[in-house]
Write a protein that holds these residues in place. Structure first.
Motif, mmCIF file in Angstrom:
data_model
loop_
_atom_site.group_PDB
_atom_site.id
_atom_site.type_symbol
_atom_site.label_atom_id
_atom_site.label_comp_id
_atom_site.label_asym_id
_atom_site.label_seq_id
_atom_site.Cartn_x
_atom_site.Cartn_y
_atom_site.Cartn_z
ATOM 1 N N GLY A 14 0.939 -0.979 0.086
ATOM 2 C CA GLY A 14 0.086 0.116 -0.053
ATOM 3 C C GLY A 14 0.906 1.195 0.004
ATOM 4 N N PHE A 15 0.173 2.418 -0.131
ATOM 5 C CA PHE A 15 1.035 3.635 -0.165
ATOM 6 C C PHE A 15 0.597 4.631 1.020
ATOM 7 N N VAL A 16 1.285 5.491 1.584
ATOM 8 C CA VAL A 16 1.119 6.671 2.389
ATOM 9 C C VAL A 16 0.681 7.667 1.433
ATOM 10 N N PRO A 17 -0.011 8.670 2.151
ATOM 11 C CA PRO A 17 -0.531 9.740 1.395
ATOM 12 C C PRO A 17 0.730 10.747 1.292
ATOM 13 N N LEU A 18 1.283 11.039 0.298
ATOM 14 C CA LEU A 18 2.527 11.944 0.185
ATOM 15 C C LEU A 18 1.980 13.410 0.330
ATOM 16 N N ASP A 19 0.816 13.839 0.165
ATOM 17 C CA ASP A 19 0.525 15.178 0.257
ATOM 18 C C ASP A 19 0.138 15.662 1.599
ATOM 19 N N LEU A 20 0.341 14.779 2.565
ATOM 20 C CA LEU A 20 0.337 15.266 3.821
ATOM 21 C C LEU A 20 1.323 16.238 4.309
ATOM 22 N N LYS A 29 7.601 23.684 7.192
ATOM 23 C CA LYS A 29 6.152 22.810 7.091
ATOM 24 C C LYS A 29 6.676 22.324 5.586
ATOM 25 N N LYS A 30 6.618 21.045 5.463
ATOM 26 C CA LYS A 30 6.786 20.399 4.254
ATOM 27 C C LYS A 30 5.807 19.348 3.990
ATOM 28 N N THR A 31 5.553 18.901 2.828
ATOM 29 C CA THR A 31 4.886 17.437 2.450
ATOM 30 C C THR A 31 5.646 16.396 2.922
ATOM 31 N N LEU A 32 4.815 15.018 3.264
ATOM 32 C CA LEU A 32 5.644 13.887 3.293
ATOM 33 C C LEU A 32 6.545 13.739 2.000
ATOM 34 N N LYS A 33 6.013 13.812 0.870
ATOM 35 C CA LYS A 33 6.893 13.673 -0.224
ATOM 36 C C LYS A 33 8.160 14.271 -0.165
ATOM 37 N N GLU A 34 8.173 15.686 0.206
ATOM 38 C CA GLU A 34 9.390 16.608 0.325
ATOM 39 C C GLU A 34 10.405 15.868 1.397
ATOM 40 N N PHE A 35 9.654 15.183 2.646
ATOM 41 C CA PHE A 35 10.644 14.531 3.503
ATOM 42 C C PHE A 35 11.265 13.393 3.116
ATOM 43 N N ILE A 36 10.343 12.641 2.290
ATOM 44 C CA ILE A 36 10.998 11.422 2.023
ATOM 45 C C ILE A 36 12.107 11.554 0.754
ATOM 46 N N ASN A 37 11.858 12.520 0.005
ATOM 47 C CA ASN A 37 13.067 13.220 -1.002
ATOM 48 C C ASN A 37 13.674 12.135 -2.103
ATOM 49 N N PRO A 155 10.814 4.997 -2.197
ATOM 50 C CA PRO A 155 10.955 6.522 -2.552
ATOM 51 C C PRO A 155 9.600 7.224 -3.082
ATOM 52 N N ASN A 156 8.683 6.337 -3.482
ATOM 53 C CA ASN A 156 7.355 6.521 -3.894
ATOM 54 C C ASN A 156 6.357 6.433 -2.947
ATOM 55 N N GLY A 157 6.676 6.213 -1.488
ATOM 56 C CA GLY A 157 5.886 6.075 -0.551
ATOM 57 C C GLY A 157 5.036 4.813 -0.314
ATOM 58 N N LYS A 158 5.480 3.629 -0.946
ATOM 59 C CA LYS A 158 4.940 2.286 -1.307
ATOM 60 C C LYS A 158 5.454 2.056 0.483
ATOM 61 N N ILE A 159 4.748 0.922 1.073
ATOM 62 C CA ILE A 159 5.091 0.384 2.414
ATOM 63 C C ILE A 159 5.716 -1.105 2.010
ATOM 64 N N ALA A 160 6.924 -0.963 2.147
ATOM 65 C CA ALA A 160 7.884 -2.034 1.725
ATOM 66 C C ALA A 160 8.025 -3.049 2.770
ATOM 67 N N ARG A 161 8.128 -2.773 4.101
ATOM 68 C CA ARG A 161 8.725 -3.743 5.109
ATOM 69 C C ARG A 161 8.162 -3.290 6.344
ATOM 70 N N TYR A 162 7.876 -4.191 7.340
ATOM 71 C CA TYR A 162 7.535 -3.805 8.813
ATOM 72 C C TYR A 162 8.652 -4.633 9.726
ATOM 73 N N LEU A 163 9.283 -4.027 10.600
ATOM 74 C CA LEU A 163 10.245 -4.578 11.365
ATOM 75 C C LEU A 163 9.628 -4.348 12.765
ATOM 76 N N ASN A 164 9.079 -5.463 13.397
ATOM 77 C CA ASN A 164 8.701 -5.160 14.902
ATOM 78 C C ASN A 164 9.642 -5.366 16.020
ATOM 79 N N GLY A 165 9.143 -4.897 17.299
ATOM 80 C CA GLY A 165 10.258 -4.594 18.205
ATOM 81 C C GLY A 165 10.724 -3.161 18.512
ATOM 82 N N VAL A 166 11.999 -3.355 19.459
ATOM 83 C CA VAL A 166 12.738 -2.320 19.711
ATOM 84 C C VAL A 166 14.164 -2.089 19.444
#
Length: 219
Positions: A14-20, A29-37, A155-166
């Motif tokens: 899935g994808f995160v909304p890059l315009d937030l 203030k920047k968009t999520l897309k700008e922070f991901i860069n 780079p396009n905001g696609k959810i690629a992996r989850y790593l659980n724990g600390v």
């Protein structure tokens, strides 16, 4: 029954909304897309006054970044988003200083952004990645029951992996970042999900523990 919903409900591919729009630790203030860069990005969801799971999780992130041989800001970025809408850029900056200071190798500050935003944007990004939490107010103290996880975005905001724990292995995170750079998604690394338990009014203490174990996990 609400507690059942708390956890990580994976949305691989899935994808995160890059315009937030978010404010960084300096109030910019920047968009999520700008922070991901246009780079693979390691995402954490925390809050800056958390005294339980958030601190060890962010310490674990700093520890693995210190070991990983990829170049921050060139090969990847890191974003920490506060789930507390009343957190301020000052709160974010203080948290950032604490964890950047623990990284011993050269690490450009702009590679790890600590962000704040409004509840609408918090809901949008947490829902997109399947991060379910609960806010509580006890004895005038605001805290959250939430899981401990880091999420790797492409780079396009696609959810690629989850790593659980600390705590995380540098090899696992490097592999996740490299795969994310190619817009690939992969299975979850660790199978133990840690929960941060909120303020207990009776004992007037914070309670946190491993609550949901669905497999084996080696630190």
């Amino acid at each position: 029954k609400e507690e059942v919903k708390i956890g990580v409900y994976e949305n691989l591919g899935g994808f995160v909304p890059l315009d937030l729009t978010f404010s960084d630790e300096y109030g910019n203030k920047k968009t999520l897309k700008e922070f991901i860069n246009n780079k693979p990005t390691i995402l954490t969801l925390n809050y800056y006054s958390c005294t339980a799971l958030c601190s060890p999780l962010l310490s674990g992130v700093a520890e693995v970044l210190n070991k990983m041989d990829l170049k921050p800001y060139l090969d990847y970025n890191v974003i920490t988003v506060s789930i507390e809408p009343n957190d301020t850029p000052t709160d974010a900056l203080n948290k950032k200083k604490t964890h950047l200071n623990s990284i011993k190798k050269p690490f450009p500050p702009q590679a790890w952004s600590f962000l704040t935003t409004n509840q609408k944007n918090i809901d949008a990004i947490s829902n997109a990645v399947g991060f379910k939490y609960k806010k509580r107010i006890k004895d005038g103290v605001v805290d959250y029951l939430h899981p401990g996880v880091i999420i790797v975005l492409s780079p396009n905001g696609k959810i690629a992996r989850y790593l659980n724990g600390v705590r995380f292995l540098s090899f696992d995170l490097k592999l996740a970042v490299l795969e994310a750079s190619q817009e690939k998604s992969g299975p979850t690394i660790a199978n133990t999900l840690l929960y941060c338990f909120a303020y207990d009014a009776k004992s007037k203490t914070y309670i946190f523990q491993a609550e949901k174990v669905v497999g084996s996990f080696m630190f």
